[in-house]
Design an enzyme around this catalytic site. Structure first.
Site: not given
Lengths: 308, 131
Positions: A171-172
């Site tokens: 996830l960013c």
């Protein structure tokens, strides 16, 4: 898929807004702000893709702020969907692939933006624009700090290389790059880019609150509730509001609160999502003004004029 | 084979092409040291497929670095006859050797006259020096 009608209407807008000698060096360029209602993931990505694909040197700079009609996972351009199985709940979400790089984002309790800067002179550039990253995120830091937030750029990196890419979080908002915006240790804003000979597209996301799908990620709303309001109230128990306001004017929010023995400094925040959208537009415009001289057409197309 | 940057032809977008005397119809394509430096840390590269048609000036692959995706443009038109698939797992090597060991694809050219439209080393170096 067929492209949404917004693009047809948008291209009309482009024709009606010719540039008068566009340049990155001071001559004003036309700028258009698009505030879209919640749309499907496919439509949101198709709009951004078409904006970049159809950009010409005469096209306006586009600043688009949008949301999603249902929680949707967007993958960075080269990410594998199979890798989302490692994060519980993600594989149940509808998903799209961005044209930009970086990590996956759950578009649920966040606001997404895209910036398109059509290329006018240097069509040979490759790679990211550090200038644009820092202009936008620096503007967000500055404007959040004005509201009392302890915002700053991460200046740390979990950046992967080709050999250790599997080690980087999926996830960013679990990753850190030097230009990410953090409050405390929590990442609140991240961005990614795609550069072609037609222009530069930057996607970004401002995390307003955590999504049930990603409870480990803290948004601005959770940070607000972490501020112990009781402590703030206790700090003001014996003080009049007038005194507080006077101190605010003279010392600023932080000092006024700390003088009253508050353990944490409370920050101001937009009170609803529309206010957050307006705040984000302000941030993006101020950031862009550092690198592009834009004459903004603030004909903020509402849902009826664009989508009916 | 040893490829010298001074002997190559270039696109403005930093892709190089080399044609050897032994195989005059085959163009070897890569990205320049300047491009590798501009891209910084490379994370992913998407290559074309063998047998795929490519067109001069058009995209044939993509590369990701520092959260930015950039296309790679083909200097020549033709058909891809070989790809350097090992490169995808060894992108760091491009920063050491973007020419000999950093070739990306080989193209059976359909129009070798396109080579004359590309930049020579002097012109390309001038572009980079003024970037």
């Amino acid at each position: 898929m067929s492209l949404p009608s917004v693009l047809t209407k948008f291209s009309v807008l482009q024709k009606g807004a010719p540039l008068d000698g566009a340049s990155l060096q001071g001559i004003p360029r036309e700028g258009v702000v698009l505030i879209d209602p919640p749309l499907s993931g496919e439509t949101n990505m198709a709009i951004d893709e078409a904006l970049l694909r159809d950009a010409t040197p005469e096209s306006p700079v586009v600043l688009r702020v949008y949301r999603w009609e249902q929680p949707t996972l967007s993958l960075g351009h080269f990410q594998s969907w199979d890798d989302c199985r490692a994060v519980p709940g993600l594989s149940d979400l509808p998903w799209v692939r961005r044209k930009t790089g970086g990590g996956a984002i759950v578009h649920d309790q966040e606001i997404t933006y895209s910036i398109l800067i059509p290329e006018t002179r240097n069509k040979s550039s490759k790679g990211h624009s550090e200038l644009l990253y820092r202009a936008i995120h620096g503007s967000a830091v500055e404007n959040l700090q004005r509201l009392g937030w302890d915002a700053k750029l991460s200046e740390t990196c979990t950046c992967s290389t080709a050999t250790n890419q599997k080690e980087e979080p999926f996830l960013c908002f679990s990753r850190r790059s030097p230009v990410d915006l953090i409050i405390g240790t929590d990442k609140i804003m991240g961005s990614a880019q795609r550069r072609t000979s037609a222009g530069l597209l930057q996607h970004g996301s401002l995390l307003i609150r955590h999504s049930p799908t990603t409870p480990e990620l803290i948004g601005l709303s959770e940070l607000i509730t972490q501020f112990p309001s009781k402590l703030v109230q206790e700090g003001f128990r014996d003080d009049s509001v007038g005194s507080y306001n006077k101190d605010m004017r003279e010392k600023g929010l932080h000092d006024a609160l700390m003088d009253r023995g508050c353990e944490r400094v409370i920050a101001k925040a937009p009170f609803d999502q529309t206010a957050w959208v307006n705040f984000l537009i302000l941030v993006l415009k101020k950031g862009l003004s550092q690198i592009v001289n834009c004459r903004w057409q603030d004909r903020n197309l509402d849902e009826h004029s664009v989508f009916m | 084979m040893s490829i010298l940057p001074e002997e190559l032809r270039y696109l403005e977008s930093h892709e190089w092409v080399s044609v050897s005397n032994e195989t005059p119809g085959i163009a070897t394509v890569g990205i320049s040291a300047f491009a590798v430096a501009e891209l910084t840390d490379l994370v992913f590269m998407a290559l074309p497929k063998v047998g795929q048609s490519v067109s001069a000036g058009h995209e044939f692959g993509e590369v990701e670095s520092v959260k930015a995706v950039s296309p790679m443009y083909s200097p020549v038109s033709g058909t891809v006859v070989e790809i350097h698939s090992e490169l995808v797992n060894n992108l760091e090597s491009l920063s050491v050797d973007p020419y000999d060991g950093g070739w990306i694809m080989k193209v059976q050219m359909s129009d070798p006259s396109e080579l004359a439209r590309l930049l020579d080393w002097t012109s390309y170096k001038h572009q980079c020096d003024n970037a």
